[in-house]
Enzyme design. Structure first.
Site, mmCIF file in Angstrom:
data_model
loop_
_atom_site.group_PDB
_atom_site.id
_atom_site.type_symbol
_atom_site.label_atom_id
_atom_site.label_comp_id
_atom_site.label_asym_id
_atom_site.label_seq_id
_atom_site.Cartn_x
_atom_site.Cartn_y
_atom_site.Cartn_z
ATOM 1 N N HIS A 172 0.868 -1.179 0.000
ATOM 2 C CA HIS A 172 0.000 0.000 0.000
ATOM 3 C C HIS A 172 0.906 1.229 0.000
ATOM 4 O O HIS A 172 1.579 1.513 0.991
ATOM 5 C CB HIS A 172 -0.921 0.001 1.219
ATOM 6 C CG HIS A 172 -1.923 -1.110 1.209
ATOM 7 N ND1 HIS A 172 -2.402 -1.706 2.358
ATOM 8 C CD2 HIS A 172 -2.550 -1.728 0.175
ATOM 9 C CE1 HIS A 172 -3.271 -2.657 2.028
ATOM 10 N NE2 HIS A 172 -3.376 -2.679 0.722
ATOM 11 N N GLU A 175 1.406 3.922 2.915
ATOM 12 C CA GLU A 175 1.815 3.487 4.255
ATOM 13 C C GLU A 175 3.330 3.597 4.398
ATOM 14 O O GLU A 175 4.050 2.608 4.528
ATOM 15 C CB GLU A 175 1.285 2.079 4.522
ATOM 16 C CG GLU A 175 -0.247 2.051 4.536
ATOM 17 C CD GLU A 175 -0.854 0.659 4.570
ATOM 18 O OE1 GLU A 175 -0.093 -0.330 4.661
ATOM 19 O OE2 GLU A 175 -2.078 0.564 4.492
ATOM 20 N N HIS A 268 2.841 -3.047 7.291
ATOM 21 C CA HIS A 268 1.767 -2.119 6.926
ATOM 22 C C HIS A 268 1.672 -0.979 7.925
ATOM 23 O O HIS A 268 2.182 -1.061 9.043
ATOM 24 C CB HIS A 268 0.413 -2.840 6.904
ATOM 25 C CG HIS A 268 0.207 -3.721 5.720
ATOM 26 N ND1 HIS A 268 -0.635 -3.402 4.680
ATOM 27 C CD2 HIS A 268 0.740 -4.930 5.404
ATOM 28 C CE1 HIS A 268 -0.623 -4.366 3.781
ATOM 29 N NE2 HIS A 268 0.215 -5.302 4.195
ATOM 30 N N GLU A 340 1.509 -4.379 11.757
ATOM 31 C CA GLU A 340 0.817 -3.103 11.635
ATOM 32 C C GLU A 340 1.400 -2.093 12.614
ATOM 33 O O GLU A 340 1.704 -2.425 13.760
ATOM 34 C CB GLU A 340 -0.680 -3.279 11.939
ATOM 35 C CG GLU A 340 -1.425 -4.187 10.978
ATOM 36 C CD GLU A 340 -1.862 -3.477 9.710
ATOM 37 O OE1 GLU A 340 -1.613 -2.245 9.590
ATOM 38 O OE2 GLU A 340 -2.449 -4.130 8.835
#
Length: 420
Positions: A172, A175, A268, A340
């Site tokens: 992504h 990010e 992420h 994350e």
């Protein structure tokens, strides 16, 4: 679009003033007031979810460039419109006249930054630790670099029996915090730290620091050059439309021809959660139940910004095409994770209440590596943690992040609206 955001929890945008940089050596700083993230009145036309029967979605228009498009159709209202847009508003007081001021969601880490960083790492002096190759070309023809890190001075027979660890980042594009963590990982692995030497002597790391260079270059937040979320394209990846997904899995298949894969992790950023946390996969075999929770538990012991309580190990149908689930199923990896990190910051540890900065993020990468050492080198501690987990979660079920979120804020969100 996401119905909630770290901006509603106190996050401020990043601001860079050219004059402040020149006069006071000031870099990116957090600033702004009257910050609000809210549902707007404008609705998205259904065609924004467009996609042919083959599942390949159309390119985003300028008006939908910030949407989390993944090429998957969603239910639309009868008037031809789909879900609503959300808006971010804030105010800033400018300190100088005739200044150039830039705003960012997170600390920038561009494709050029990535190229320059790898050039600094992959030097002649480091040739015995790290080597760079090109995994494949992106749709736009950009190089997708892959690093191989191990002790290349070892006996070839010794190298041949080392297990592999696969690490990926920036599927992504927006990010960028994931790239700063990956930078921390790479800097640590090529350092002279005793733990780094142990890891190089024990494993062969294969690292893809930027899975979506095209999206990074054109400034997408979530999607590829074709307007697709590449973290929903890991099942039956097309070599034509999803070359990076395809070649990553091909690389892993070829790796298995010569060595076992011990660990997979995809990095992420998260725009709703706090702290650092992980998503794993509840094991279906009773003999392996709770093993997926060992590494996150150890990580929490090594990093006060990590929260095990925010971790989730649910395997949801809507996530079956994400990297951590596909690698778990197709390669039988107990240790297949999404790491994350909040765009905001932690609500625990010494940095509680602060925004994450670049130093914090690089520390996360170093702590990740040290946790790998503990996982391998400290079997007594691993056994103790495993026994504690079996007692705490006899059925293997762990409520975690998804269950902790209010149902109207997270559990009812569409697949498109979720971060991972």
């Amino acid at each position: 679009m996401k119905p909630d955001s770290n901006y509603n929890q106190g996050m401020k945008p990043l601001v860079y003033s050219v004059k402040e940089a020149a006069e006071n050596s000031m870099g990116w700083t957090r600033d702004g007031f009257n910050i609000a993230y809210y549902q707007g009145a404008r609705k998205r036309r259904n065609f924004a979810y467009g996609g042919s029967s083959s599942g390949i979605g159309s390119l985003n228009t300028a008006s939908t460039a910030t949407s989390s498009f993944n090429g998957v159709g969603a239910a639309a209202n009868c008037n031809g419109y789909g879900p609503v847009y959300y808006a971010l508003t804030f105010e800033v007081m400018f300190k100088h006249d005739d200044d150039s001021v830039f705003f960012a969601h997170c600390y920038p880490f561009t494709y050029s930054d990535q190229v320059e960083f790898l050039e600094r790492v992959c030097t002649y002096d480091n040739k015995e630790k790290v080597r760079k190759t090109v995994l494949c070309k992106s749709l736009a023809g950009n190089d997708v670099d892959m690093l191989i890190v191990t002790n290349f001075t070892s006996d070839p027979l010794e190298i041949s029996v080392r297990k592999s660890i696969i690490l990926t980042s920036r599927v992504h594009p927006g990010e960028t915090n994931a790239s700063w963590i990956m930078k921390g990982v790479i800097d640590f692995l090529v350092s002279e730290d005793a733990h780094a030497q142990f890891l190089r002597n024990t494993f062969v790391f294969k690292i893809i620091p930027m899975l979506n260079p095209d999206g990074v270059i054109v400034g997408n937040y979530r999607c590829s050059l074709m307007g697709q979320d590449l973290n929903r394209q890991w099942i039956g990846s097309s070599s034509k439309f999803h070359p990076i997904n395809y070649h990553t899995k091909l690389m892993m298949k070829r790796t298995l021809e010569s060595r076992d894969i011990f660990f997979f992790c995809d990095f992420h950023g998260h725009s709703i959660g706090r702290n650092v946390f992980m998503f794993g996969n509840n094991q279906t075999k009773a003999s392996e139940r709770n093993k997926e929770k060992i590494f996150p538990t150890l990580f929490g012991e090594n990093l006060d910004m990590f929260s095990f309580d925010d971790c989730s190990f649910l395997v949801q149908k809507s996530k079956e095409s994400t990297a951590r689930i596909v690698m778990w199923k197709e390669f039988q990896l107990v240790n297949s994770f999404t790491l994350e990190v909040s765009f905001l910051g932690p609500n625990r540890g010494e940095a509680s209440g602060l925004h994450f900065n670049m130093t914090h993020l690089e520390r996360v990468g170093a702590a990740f590596c040290r946790t790998l050492v503990d996982y391998v080198e400290n079997p007594e501690r691993v056994a103790c943690v495993y026994n504690e987990l079996k007692t705490r979660y006899p059925t293997g079920n762990c409520p975690g992040f998804l269950a902790a979120r209010p149902s109207n804020q997270y559990n009812n969100k569409t697949d498109e609206e979720k971060d991972f």
